[in-house]
Design an enzyme around this catalytic site. Structure first.
Site, short mmCIF file in Angstrom:
data_model
loop_
_atom_site.label_atom_id
_atom_site.label_comp_id
_atom_site.label_asym_id
_atom_site.label_seq_id
_atom_site.Cartn_x
_atom_site.Cartn_y
_atom_site.Cartn_z
N HIS A 258 -9.46 5.10 -2.22
CA HIS A 258 -8.36 5.63 -3.03
C HIS A 258 -7.09 4.81 -2.77
O HIS A 258 -6.41 4.38 -3.71
CB HIS A 258 -8.13 7.11 -2.68
N ARG B 181 1.04 -1.72 -6.85
CA ARG B 181 1.48 -3.00 -6.28
C ARG B 181 0.33 -3.99 -6.37
O ARG B 181 -0.40 -4.22 -5.38
CB ARG B 181 1.87 -2.84 -4.79
#
Ligand code: MN
Length: 437
Positions: free
Chosen positions: A141, A150
């Site tokens: 996850h 990001r």
């Protein structure tokens, strides 16, 4: 190693897989609540002949709830005292319940009138939650979500050293069955220069387990890793509802806030660590180039037996499915074994600076996702950040949750390899999305 817990000392007659109950529904294959489980919840009958609407503690057995107050086994009105009790006290209660509910028990005549059908009772939280911390142990996850937020830097360099977590909001933890009101908040639409305020357009679930803290620790006295497992009373399911458009705009530099503090749902039945004893297993070995846990997070005992073989599932029931009488569709399946840290490591880390945990505190594991894309424990992962809608049966699709959608979390523990044990389940953790009035 003198104080270490060994699996063989945790197993007793209550784990005998061949034992059956005089409550017939508990003997159905693969039911959640066989005699070997005996989870506890706080409940009250919807309609009581005696007009007694007081909350009390019950044990699940098949499709029935045994009123422990009526049997005299546990007379307190919630589970805080049970959590604060020593593991020996919890184990003794479990053994008495097992003996009384076992086929052939002399207590059958006395206890049978104190059974209630699950659908005839109302549940509350096991006890008032003092504090709630959510961790981030699901490395798949963390990696997938990190890539979305990001792209160049998915897994931050601290991840493999520090069990990452944030302090959540205890006041908005609700029990399964409570409707979830779509939250308002700020979001920055793509290409905009100023945020807008409104209902979230990206409401999501997170598939997690909740650790219910047992005995606490004094402030300033960290819990050593070898003792940490003894401070866990039991586990429930946890849905950490999240607003994915509010989250990216607000989460830096201090972490999630409005995106997650509006509601978190837990299942009512606390599955005790005693019930989970046969399902202990080893931590998956770290990759060769990963750092080893620092000494305060490392225990050989914990590495060998600090994980439980628990499978988790997230299901979605849309309003159209509900109208057709369909239970819903399986969204994802994962395992506690996919976590990067053990639950004992979370306790040791939480207290290393001197923070005091208290009975009834909740620690979330973080979203548990498997290694494959279809094993994502949230819609954020399963739709690649909302770019690839999920195709549902009969032409329906979803990117994020719509009003009227219900998310249903389930979990079960089963023995690995040669070990014989009766599979036990957690029941359901359900929430339905409703719009603000
Ligand atoms: Mn979470």
């Amino acid at each position: 190693m003198r104080d270490a817990i060994h699996t063989n000392t945790l197993l007793d007659f209550t784990h005998d897989p061949s034992a059956t109950s005089w409550v017939a529904s508990a003997n159905v294959a693969d039911c959640d609540f066989p005699l070997q489980n005996l989870p506890l919840a706080r409940f009250r009958p919807y309609q009581s002949d005696a007009g007694d609407a007081a909350w009390r503690v019950g044990a699940a057995i098949g499709e029935q709830v045994l009123d422990l107050r009526a049997t005299g086994l546990w007379t307190e009105g919630d589970l805080r005292g049970w959590m604060a009790a020593s593991p020996a006290v919890r184990r003794s209660l479990r053994q008495r319940l097992f003996e009384g509910l076992r086929t052939g028990s002399a207590l059958q005549v006395e206890w049978a009138p104190h059974l209630h059908a699950h659908n005839a009772v109302q549940y509350s939280l096991p006890c008032e939650v003092g504090d709630y911390t959510d961790f981030y142990i699901g490395i798949h996850h963390a990696t997938t979500v990190g890539k979305l937020f990001r792209p160049d830097n998915p897994l931050l360099p601290n991840y493999k050293w520090v069990p990452i977590g944030y302090h959540g909001r205890a006041s908005s933890i609700v029990v399964s069955g409570t409707d979830i009101v779509r939250p308002l908040g700020q979001r920055m639409p793509p290409g905009s220069t100023a945020p807008v305020v409104g209902p979230t357009q990206r409401l999501d679930h997170e598939l997690e387990l909740a650790v219910w803290v047992g005995q606490g620790n004094a402030m300033g006295e960290p819990i050593a890793i070898d003792q940490a497992g003894q401070h866990i009373a039991g586990l429930t399911l946890l849905n950490d509802w999240s607003a994915r458009d509010i989250q990216p705009w607000e989460y830096q530099p201090l972490g999630p806030f409005i995106a997650k503090n509006f509601a978190s749902t837990v299942s009512p039945w606390v599955v005790s660590v005693e019930a989970l004893a046969p399902f202990r297993c080893a931590m998956q070995p770290r990759a060769a180039d990963d750092p080893q846990p620092l000494p305060y997070l490392h225990s050989e005992q914990d590495q060998q037996q600090g994980v439980w073989n628990i499978t988790l599932e997230a299901w979605l029931q849309t309003p159209a499915m509900r109208e057709r009488g369909e239970a819903g569709v399986l969204l994802s399946r994962s395992s506690l074994r996919d976590g990067y840290w053990t639950l004992a490591q979370l306790i040791a880390h939480h207290t290393v600076g001197g923070c005091n945990l208290r009975p009834g505190d909740v620690l979330g594991t973080g979203t548990l996702s498997g290694p494959l894309p279809e094993q994502g424990g949230s819609l954020l992962e399963q739709t690649q950040g909302g770019k690839a809608p999920l195709q549902l049966p009969r032409g329906e699709e979803r990117t994020f949750l719509q009003d009227g959608d219900s998310v249903i979390l389930r979990a079960y523990a089963e023995a690995q390899f040669h070990l014989a044990a009766r599979r036990i389940g957690f029941g359901q953790c359900v929430g339905t999305i409703v719009s603000r009035r």
